[in-house]
Design a protein around this motif. Structure first.
Motif, short mmCIF file in Angstrom:
data_model
loop_
_atom_site.label_atom_id
_atom_site.label_comp_id
_atom_site.label_asym_id
_atom_site.label_seq_id
_atom_site.Cartn_x
_atom_site.Cartn_y
_atom_site.Cartn_z
N ARG A 179 42.02 40.41 36.26
CA ARG A 179 42.04 38.98 36.58
C ARG A 179 41.86 38.14 35.32
O ARG A 179 42.54 37.14 35.12
CB ARG A 179 40.94 38.64 37.59
N ASP A 180 40.91 38.54 34.46
CA ASP A 180 40.64 37.78 33.23
C ASP A 180 41.84 37.80 32.29
O ASP A 180 42.19 36.78 31.69
CB ASP A 180 39.41 38.33 32.51
N VAL A 181 42.47 38.95 32.15
CA VAL A 181 43.63 39.07 31.26
C VAL A 181 44.79 38.23 31.79
O VAL A 181 45.45 37.52 31.04
CB VAL A 181 44.04 40.55 31.08
N ALA A 182 45.04 38.30 33.10
CA ALA A 182 46.11 37.50 33.69
C ALA A 182 45.84 36.01 33.50
O ALA A 182 46.75 35.25 33.15
CB ALA A 182 46.25 37.82 35.18
N ALA A 186 48.00 33.24 31.41
CA ALA A 186 48.54 32.18 32.27
C ALA A 186 49.67 32.68 33.17
O ALA A 186 50.71 32.06 33.32
CB ALA A 186 49.00 30.98 31.45
N VAL A 187 49.45 33.88 33.74
CA VAL A 187 50.42 34.46 34.68
C VAL A 187 49.69 34.89 35.94
O VAL A 187 48.48 35.06 35.94
CB VAL A 187 51.17 35.66 34.06
N SER A 188 50.45 35.11 37.00
CA SER A 188 49.83 35.59 38.23
C SER A 188 49.65 37.10 38.15
O SER A 188 50.39 37.80 37.46
CB SER A 188 50.68 35.20 39.44
N LEU A 189 48.64 37.58 38.87
CA LEU A 189 48.34 39.01 38.91
C LEU A 189 48.92 39.58 40.19
O LEU A 189 48.54 39.18 41.30
CB LEU A 189 46.83 39.22 38.86
N ALA A 190 49.86 40.52 40.04
CA ALA A 190 50.44 41.18 41.20
C ALA A 190 49.38 42.09 41.82
O ALA A 190 48.52 42.62 41.11
CB ALA A 190 51.67 42.00 40.79
N PRO A 191 49.39 42.29 43.13
CA PRO A 191 48.37 43.14 43.78
C PRO A 191 48.46 44.58 43.30
O PRO A 191 49.51 45.08 42.94
CB PRO A 191 48.70 43.03 45.26
N ALA A 192 47.29 45.24 43.32
CA ALA A 192 47.20 46.63 42.88
C ALA A 192 47.67 47.61 43.94
O ALA A 192 47.93 48.75 43.66
CB ALA A 192 45.75 46.97 42.50
N PHE A 193 47.79 47.16 45.16
CA PHE A 193 48.14 48.06 46.26
C PHE A 193 49.44 47.63 46.90
O PHE A 193 49.71 46.45 47.02
CB PHE A 193 47.04 48.05 47.32
#
Length: 194
Positions: A179-182, A186-193
Motif C-alpha cells: 500500500r505504501d509503495v503504491a 501514485a498508482v492504484s494497488l491491484a488486489p492480491a487475490f
C-alpha cells in the motif's frame, strides 16, 4: 503522495537530518530472457510496470511470448538497478529494470513474502553505484499500476511463455508495504487475490 517517506523522516530524524539519508544502489547487467527465467524463483513480489504511453512498442525476445502486454518490457531488460534504504518501518528494497536505451521498464519490490535468497542470487555480481539522496524521484517511479503477483514461465510448443499467478496469501506487513509503495508511486494497488 509520499506519506510513508515523510512519516519516516518525521518519526526517526528531525527535518534537519533528512539530507543525510541515502539510498544504497547497485547495477547488474542481465538480458531480459535470463531475467524472465529467474523471476518465478522470487515468489511473491510487488510489480510496477512502466506506463505503456512512456514506452515505445518493441518486438519480443526471440522464442518468448507473454500472456499480458505489461510483461513485455521485462523481456527487453538489459540492466537491473537495485536500491535499498532504511525507513522508520524498516528496510525497503526494489529493483528497477531498464532497457538498452536506459528507459525504465518496470520495478520489482521486495516483500517480506519474497524469497530473499532468490532475490540476492538475482543481484549477485552487481556493481556498486554511488549512493543517492532520498528524494521523491528516487523512491517513486512512473508506473501504470502496482500488482501483487508471482511470475511463472511455461513452455508452449517451442516457445517460452512469461505469465503471472495470483499471490495468494500475503502477510499483513507485506500488505502494508505494498500500500505504501503504491501510494508513493501514485498508482492504484491491484488486489492480491483473484
Amino acid at each position: 503522495m509520499f506519506g510513508w517517506l515523510a512519516h519516516a523522516f518525521a518519526t526517526v530524524r528531525s527535518s534537519a537530518d533528512t539530507a543525510a539519508w541515502t539510498i544504497s544502489r547497485s547495477s547488474v547487467r542481465i538480458d531480459g530472457t535470463t531475467l524472465a527465467a529467474r523471476l518465478p524463483l522470487l515468489g511473491g513480489v510487488l510489480y510496477l510496470p512502466a506506463c505503456a504511453s512512456s514506452r515505445p512498442a518493441r518486438e519480443l525476445a526471440p522464442g518468448w511470448l507473454v500472456t499480458r502486454l505489461d510483461l513485455a518490457p521485462l523481456l527487453q531488460t538489459e540492466e537491473l538497478r537495485a536500491s535499498s534504504m532504511i525507513g522508520a518501518d524498516g528496510p525497503r528494497e526494489w529493483i528497477d529494470c531498464f532497457d538498452a536505451s536506459g528507459a525504465f521498464c518496470a520495478r520489482l519490490h521486495l516483500l517480506p513474502d519474497t524469497d530473499y535468497l532468490a532475490w540476492d542470487a538475482l543481484l549477485a555480481g552487481g556493481t556498486p553505484l554511488p549512493a543517492a539522496p532520498v528524494c521523491p524521484g528516487e523512491v517513486a517511479c512512473k508506473a501504470a499500476i502496482a500488482q501483487l503477483l508471482r511470475f511463472r514461465t511455461t513452455r508452449m510448443a517451442s516457445l517460452d511463455v512469461l505469465d503471472t499467478l495470483p499471490l495468494g496469501q500475503l502477510s499483513s506487513l507485506g500488505r502494508g508495504i505494498a500500500r505504501d509503495v503504491a501510494r508513493a508511486a501514485a498508482v492504484s494497488l491491484a488486489p492480491a487475490f483473484d
